[in-house]
Design a protein around this motif. Structure first.
Motif, PDB file in Angstrom:
ATOM      1  N   PHE A  88       0.897  -1.155   0.000  1.00 44.09           N
ATOM      2  CA  PHE A  88       0.000   0.000   0.000  1.00 44.09           C
ATOM      3  C   PHE A  88       0.932   1.201   0.000  1.00 44.09           C
ATOM      4  CE2 PHE A  88      -1.888   3.537   2.314  1.00 44.09           C
ATOM      5  CZ  PHE A  88      -3.032   3.746   1.569  1.00 44.09           C
ATOM      6  N   THR A  89       0.709   2.160  -0.890  1.00 43.81           N
ATOM      7  CA  THR A  89       1.602   3.300  -1.038  1.00 43.81           C
ATOM      8  C   THR A  89       0.848   4.599  -0.817  1.00 43.81           C
ATOM      9  OG1 THR A  89       2.782   2.036  -2.734  1.00 43.81           O
ATOM     10  CG2 THR A  89       3.286   4.377  -2.578  1.00 43.81           C
ATOM     11  N   TYR A  90       1.455   5.473  -0.019  1.00 50.16           N
ATOM     12  CA  TYR A  90       0.894   6.792   0.266  1.00 50.16           C
ATOM     13  C   TYR A  90       1.975   7.806  -0.081  1.00 50.16           C
ATOM     14  CZ  TYR A  90      -0.999  10.706   2.947  1.00 50.16           C
ATOM     15  OH  TYR A  90      -1.487  11.920   3.325  1.00 50.16           O
ATOM     16  N   ALA A  91       1.692   8.737  -0.982  1.00 52.80           N
ATOM     17  CA  ALA A  91       2.694   9.703  -1.439  1.00 52.80           C
ATOM     18  C   ALA A  91       2.257  11.126  -1.126  1.00 52.80           C
ATOM     19  CB  ALA A  91       2.928   9.546  -2.934  1.00 52.80           C
ATOM     20  N   THR A  92       3.225  11.932  -0.684  1.00 55.14           N
ATOM     21  CA  THR A  92       2.998  13.343  -0.405  1.00 55.14           C
ATOM     22  C   THR A  92       4.004  14.167  -1.198  1.00 55.14           C
ATOM     23  OG1 THR A  92       2.246  12.862   1.841  1.00 55.14           O
ATOM     24  CG2 THR A  92       2.954  15.116   1.402  1.00 55.14           C
ATOM     25  N   VAL A  93       3.538  15.171  -1.899  1.00 56.85           N
ATOM     26  CA  VAL A  93       4.423  16.068  -2.633  1.00 56.85           C
ATOM     27  C   VAL A  93       5.040  17.041  -1.629  1.00 56.85           C
ATOM     28  CG1 VAL A  93       4.601  17.777  -4.485  1.00 56.85           C
ATOM     29  CG2 VAL A  93       3.040  15.829  -4.726  1.00 56.85           C
ATOM     30  N   LEU A  94       6.361  17.089  -1.597  1.00 60.00           N
ATOM     31  CA  LEU A  94       7.083  17.950  -0.659  1.00 60.00           C
ATOM     32  C   LEU A  94       7.469  19.291  -1.280  1.00 60.00           C
ATOM     33  CD1 LEU A  94       9.506  15.285   0.853  1.00 60.00           C
ATOM     34  CD2 LEU A  94       7.305  16.068   1.781  1.00 60.00           C
ATOM     35  N   GLU A  95       7.690  19.276  -2.595  1.00 58.16           N
ATOM     36  CA  GLU A  95       8.158  20.489  -3.279  1.00 58.16           C
ATOM     37  C   GLU A  95       7.716  20.443  -4.727  1.00 58.16           C
ATOM     38  OE1 GLU A  95      12.535  21.501  -4.891  1.00 58.16           O
ATOM     39  OE2 GLU A  95      12.416  21.407  -2.706  1.00 58.16           O
ATOM     40  N   GLY A  96       7.307  21.573  -5.265  1.00 56.18           N
ATOM     41  CA  GLY A  96       6.914  21.647  -6.667  1.00 56.18           C
ATOM     42  C   GLY A  96       5.560  21.008  -6.920  1.00 56.18           C
TER      43      GLY A  96
END
Length: 141
Positions: free
Chosen positions: A72-80
């Motif tokens: 299970f993958t959870y992604a957060t954009v940190l920059e841009g």
């Protein structure tokens, strides 16, 4: 709360200098992938949490890919900003602070920097079988 804790832990690991890069199978252009965190889950035998920092140069991208069937993958954009498409869903642009997830077996058809002039970073957190080493598999065309 958990999201903040995970991001803080991964960022602390990055700042401590203990991060290491690993090779990513499949095509990438202008992308650096670094495993920055891994920890076995004490209350879920056989499962681990792994944090991966993906840094895209301007115009950078990753080829279409999948992740382990156990992930299970959870992604957060940190920059841009990141352009992303999961399965046959719409291509979506996620900006810094926004998140998305992928279920086991999902296909990540588009993963790229939305900008041709600015860099972008995302943190992908996997809950995956502890024995799983590879986290990305290219989709054969």
């Amino acid at each position: 709360m958990i999201k903040s804790l995970v991001v803080a832990t991964v960022l602390a690991t990055l700042l401590s200098g203990s991060a290491f890069a690993h090779d990513t199978p499949g095509g990438v252009k202008g992308a650096k992938v670094t495993l920055v965190y891994q920890h076995e889950l004490p209350n879920v035998p056989g499962k681990s949490m792994k944090g991966v920092l993906v840094e895209y140069a301007p115009g950078g991208f990753s080829e279409a890919h999948t992740h382990p069937q156990s992930a299970f993958t959870y992604a957060t954009v940190l920059e841009g900003a990141i352009r992303s498409q999961v399965n046959d869903g719409p291509v979506t642009v996620y900006k810094a602070g926004e998140s998305f997830s992928e279920m086991p077996g999902d296909r990540h058809s588009v993963s790229e920097n939305a900008s041709k002039t600015k860099s972008a970073k995302l943190l992908a957190v996997f809950v995956v079988d502890t024995a799983q080493r590879e986290l990305t598999f290219p989709i054969k065309k």
